[in-house]
Motif scaffolding. Structure first.
Motif, PDB file in Angstrom:
ATOM      1  N   ASN A 177     122.910  28.014   6.190  1.00  0.00           N
ATOM      2  CA  ASN A 177     123.125  28.326   4.773  1.00  0.00           C
ATOM      3  C   ASN A 177     122.629  27.207   3.861  1.00  0.00           C
ATOM      4  O   ASN A 177     122.460  27.396   2.662  1.00  0.00           O
ATOM      5  N   LYS A 178     122.378  26.026   4.447  1.00  0.00           N
ATOM      6  CA  LYS A 178     121.974  24.872   3.640  1.00  0.00           C
ATOM      7  C   LYS A 178     120.516  24.495   3.865  1.00  0.00           C
ATOM      8  O   LYS A 178     120.027  23.545   3.275  1.00  0.00           O
ATOM      9  N   GLN A 179     119.820  25.212   4.739  1.00  0.00           N
ATOM     10  CA  GLN A 179     118.485  24.758   5.140  1.00  0.00           C
ATOM     11  C   GLN A 179     117.477  24.789   3.992  1.00  0.00           C
ATOM     12  O   GLN A 179     117.523  25.659   3.136  1.00  0.00           O
ATOM     13  N   LEU A 180     116.574  23.841   4.010  1.00  0.00           N
ATOM     14  CA  LEU A 180     115.452  23.785   3.074  1.00  0.00           C
ATOM     15  C   LEU A 180     114.708  25.116   3.045  1.00  0.00           C
ATOM     16  O   LEU A 180     114.471  25.725   4.080  1.00  0.00           O
ATOM     17  N   TYR A 181     114.330  25.589   1.856  1.00  0.00           N
ATOM     18  CA  TYR A 181     113.746  26.922   1.720  1.00  0.00           C
ATOM     19  C   TYR A 181     112.217  26.940   1.713  1.00  0.00           C
ATOM     20  O   TYR A 181     111.613  27.991   1.854  1.00  0.00           O
ATOM     21  N   ASP A 182     111.575  25.820   1.534  1.00  0.00           N
ATOM     22  CA  ASP A 182     110.119  25.776   1.451  1.00  0.00           C
ATOM     23  C   ASP A 182     109.514  25.978   2.842  1.00  0.00           C
ATOM     24  O   ASP A 182     109.552  25.072   3.695  1.00  0.00           O
ATOM     25  N   ASP A 183     108.949  27.164   3.132  1.00  0.00           N
ATOM     26  CA  ASP A 183     108.461  27.494   4.469  1.00  0.00           C
ATOM     27  C   ASP A 183     107.370  26.535   4.946  1.00  0.00           C
ATOM     28  O   ASP A 183     107.308  26.197   6.132  1.00  0.00           O
ATOM     29  N   GLU A 184     106.484  26.133   4.050  1.00  0.00           N
ATOM     30  CA  GLU A 184     105.398  25.248   4.447  1.00  0.00           C
ATOM     31  C   GLU A 184     105.941  23.905   4.937  1.00  0.00           C
ATOM     32  O   GLU A 184     105.503  23.376   5.967  1.00  0.00           O
ATOM     33  N   VAL A 186     109.039  23.399   6.017  1.00  0.00           N
ATOM     34  CA  VAL A 186     109.825  23.654   7.225  1.00  0.00           C
ATOM     35  C   VAL A 186     108.908  23.749   8.444  1.00  0.00           C
ATOM     36  O   VAL A 186     109.230  23.237   9.527  1.00  0.00           O
ATOM     37  N   ASN A 187     107.761  24.395   8.294  1.00  0.00           N
ATOM     38  CA  ASN A 187     106.804  24.481   9.403  1.00  0.00           C
ATOM     39  C   ASN A 187     106.338  23.090   9.842  1.00  0.00           C
ATOM     40  O   ASN A 187     106.219  22.810  11.040  1.00  0.00           O
ATOM     41  N   MET A 188     106.085  22.224   8.877  1.00  0.00           N
ATOM     42  CA  MET A 188     105.636  20.869   9.203  1.00  0.00           C
ATOM     43  C   MET A 188     106.752  20.073   9.873  1.00  0.00           C
ATOM     44  O   MET A 188     106.526  19.369  10.859  1.00  0.00           O
ATOM     45  N   LEU A 189     107.977  20.217   9.373  1.00  0.00           N
ATOM     46  CA  LEU A 189     109.120  19.520   9.969  1.00  0.00           C
ATOM     47  C   LEU A 189     109.399  20.034  11.385  1.00  0.00           C
ATOM     48  O   LEU A 189     109.797  19.256  12.262  1.00  0.00           O
ATOM     49  N   THR A 190     109.178  21.330  11.597  1.00  0.00           N
ATOM     50  CA  THR A 190     109.368  21.915  12.929  1.00  0.00           C
ATOM     51  C   THR A 190     108.425  21.272  13.939  1.00  0.00           C
ATOM     52  O   THR A 190     108.818  20.926  15.059  1.00  0.00           O
ATOM     53  N   ASN A 220     117.040  11.905  12.648  1.00  0.00           N
ATOM     54  CA  ASN A 220     118.010  11.812  11.552  1.00  0.00           C
ATOM     55  C   ASN A 220     117.353  12.152  10.210  1.00  0.00           C
ATOM     56  O   ASN A 220     117.949  12.823   9.363  1.00  0.00           O
ATOM     57  N   SER A 221     116.141  11.684  10.034  1.00  0.00           N
ATOM     58  CA  SER A 221     115.421  11.958   8.784  1.00  0.00           C
ATOM     59  C   SER A 221     115.121  13.455   8.641  1.00  0.00           C
ATOM     60  O   SER A 221     115.158  13.998   7.528  1.00  0.00           O
ATOM     61  N   ILE A 222     114.835  14.116   9.757  1.00  0.00           N
ATOM     62  CA  ILE A 222     114.575  15.564   9.715  1.00  0.00           C
ATOM     63  C   ILE A 222     115.848  16.320   9.350  1.00  0.00           C
ATOM     64  O   ILE A 222     115.821  17.251   8.541  1.00  0.00           O
ATOM     65  N   TRP A 223     116.985  15.921   9.944  1.00  0.00           N
ATOM     66  CA  TRP A 223     118.268  16.538   9.574  1.00  0.00           C
ATOM     67  C   TRP A 223     118.535  16.363   8.077  1.00  0.00           C
ATOM     68  O   TRP A 223     119.010  17.286   7.409  1.00  0.00           O
ATOM     69  N   HIS A 224     118.220  15.184   7.574  1.00  0.00           N
ATOM     70  CA  HIS A 224     118.453  14.929   6.150  1.00  0.00           C
ATOM     71  C   HIS A 224     117.531  15.789   5.279  1.00  0.00           C
ATOM     72  O   HIS A 224     117.963  16.375   4.283  1.00  0.00           O
ATOM     73  N   ALA A 225     116.262  15.894   5.672  1.00  0.00           N
ATOM     74  CA  ALA A 225     115.309  16.692   4.898  1.00  0.00           C
ATOM     75  C   ALA A 225     115.677  18.176   4.922  1.00  0.00           C
ATOM     76  O   ALA A 225     115.549  18.879   3.914  1.00  0.00           O
ATOM     77  N   LEU A 226     116.129  18.670   6.074  1.00  0.00           N
ATOM     78  CA  LEU A 226     116.450  20.095   6.209  1.00  0.00           C
ATOM     79  C   LEU A 226     117.764  20.469   5.539  1.00  0.00           C
ATOM     80  O   LEU A 226     117.874  21.520   4.903  1.00  0.00           O
ATOM     81  N   PRO A 232     123.484   8.614   9.674  1.00  0.00           N
ATOM     82  CA  PRO A 232     124.594   7.752  10.095  1.00  0.00           C
ATOM     83  C   PRO A 232     124.211   6.279  10.054  1.00  0.00           C
ATOM     84  O   PRO A 232     123.075   5.909  10.352  1.00  0.00           O
ATOM     85  N   SER A 233     125.177   5.447   9.674  1.00  0.00           N
ATOM     86  CA  SER A 233     124.939   4.006   9.723  1.00  0.00           C
ATOM     87  C   SER A 233     124.954   3.572  11.184  1.00  0.00           C
ATOM     88  O   SER A 233     125.762   4.038  11.974  1.00  0.00           O
ATOM     89  N   GLU A 234     124.049   2.677  11.542  1.00  0.00           N
ATOM     90  CA  GLU A 234     123.885   2.290  12.938  1.00  0.00           C
ATOM     91  C   GLU A 234     124.474   0.914  13.179  1.00  0.00           C
ATOM     92  O   GLU A 234     124.090  -0.058  12.537  1.00  0.00           O
ATOM     93  N   ALA A 235     125.443   0.859  14.111  1.00  0.00           N
ATOM     94  CA  ALA A 235     126.044  -0.433  14.457  1.00  0.00           C
ATOM     95  C   ALA A 235     125.050  -1.261  15.262  1.00  0.00           C
ATOM     96  O   ALA A 235     124.150  -0.729  15.910  1.00  0.00           O
ATOM     97  N   VAL A 236     125.244  -2.564  15.235  1.00  0.00           N
ATOM     98  CA  VAL A 236     124.315  -3.480  15.906  1.00  0.00           C
ATOM     99  C   VAL A 236     124.264  -3.231  17.408  1.00  0.00           C
ATOM    100  O   VAL A 236     123.222  -3.344  18.042  1.00  0.00           O
TER     101      VAL A 236
END
Length: 271
Positions: A177-184, A186-190, A220-226, A232-236
């Protein structure tokens, strides 16, 4: 009791869920075996001691209708499950059911599990069944793997042992229900997601954790874009901190070196 079996608990590792897309999915698996029992529904003693999963009950109901006969059994995981995602537990339950049916009707278990995917499309939509099937195949092999629907799986035959912590993200919204709507876009991210999953699996097999941490960051960046989920913050001391999939929601998976097992709460996994 009809059956008692020991299986490892699988987790989705790489492969973000994208509407209408089939892409590679990689998994990891617990080093510990979990005991699953199958017993008659009429066994009230087992019912009292076993926490049921509603989704599994719904699955058995639809399966009974499909087969034209009642399947009078229920399943139970006897061990501590608080660190396991819902999709993991559902896959373990349905794998056990598939194993019993394959023996009862003398059918290959993979054929039985693939037939389950049709029912799961009714329950969960078209995208999630491929992840569930990847997890069931992971249970069957007892090792991490990469899977793409229609193309089969490749198993990591010599996995390393790490430690995993699963954390829930505070959201109730369904992913698609929250996914990015731009098909072009989304195809590139896929395409990027698929390549990234394959590269990360190769890093798993070569035990190159430096590269693996980079591939976690890409996903993680793909999840954020979609979907707009915060990275998530990454511990050392983590090898990888990433968003991954549960039923209709994301969770955070953190991987640590085995030496930190005494200091954190989670499960030992093969990756």
């Amino acid at each position: 009791m009809l059956e008692k079996l020991k299986v490892k608990a699988p987790l989705v590792f790489m492969g973000p869920l994208i509407k209408g897309r089939i892409n590679p999915i990689s998994t990891i698996v617990s080093s510990k075996n979990y005991t699953i029992t199958l017993h008659p529904v009429s066994d009230s003693t087992q019912q009292l001691s076993c926490k049921s999963i509603k989704l599994v009950e719904e699955f058995i109901g639809i399966l009974s209708k499909e087969m034209g006969e009642e399947i009078p059994l229920t399943t139970c995981i006897e061990d501590e499950i608080r660190f396991l995602p819902t999709i993991t537990m559902y896959s373990m339950h349905t794998y056990a059911i598939a194993l019993v049916l394959s023996r009862e009707y003398d059918v290959n278990i993979i054929d039985v599990m693939e037939s389950f995917m049709g029912i799961e499309s009714e329950l969960l939509g078209k995208e999630l069944p491929q992840y569930i099937q990847a997890l069931r195949l992971t249970i069957m092999h007892g090792k991490p793997l990469i899977y793409r629907y229609g193309e089969g799986e490749v198993v990591n035959e010599e996995p390393a042992t790490l430690y995993a912590v699963v954390e829930k993200i505070d959201t109730e919204s369904k992913l698609l229900n929250k996914q990015l709507y731009d098909d072009e876009l989304v195809n590139m991210l896929t395409k990027v997601a698929g390549i990234n999953t394959i590269k990360s699996f190769n890093a798993q097999r070569s035990k190159d954790y430096y590269l693996l941490s980079h591939y976690c960051r890409v996903e993680n960046s793909i999840w954020h874009a979609l979907y707009g989920y915060s990275i998530p913050s990454e511990a050392v001391d983590t090898i990888c901190t990433k968003i991954t999939l549960d039923i209709n929601r994301p969770i955070v998976l953190k991987l640590y070196r085995k030496t930190l097992e005494d200091n954190i709460k989670g499960i030992s996994v093969l990756i």
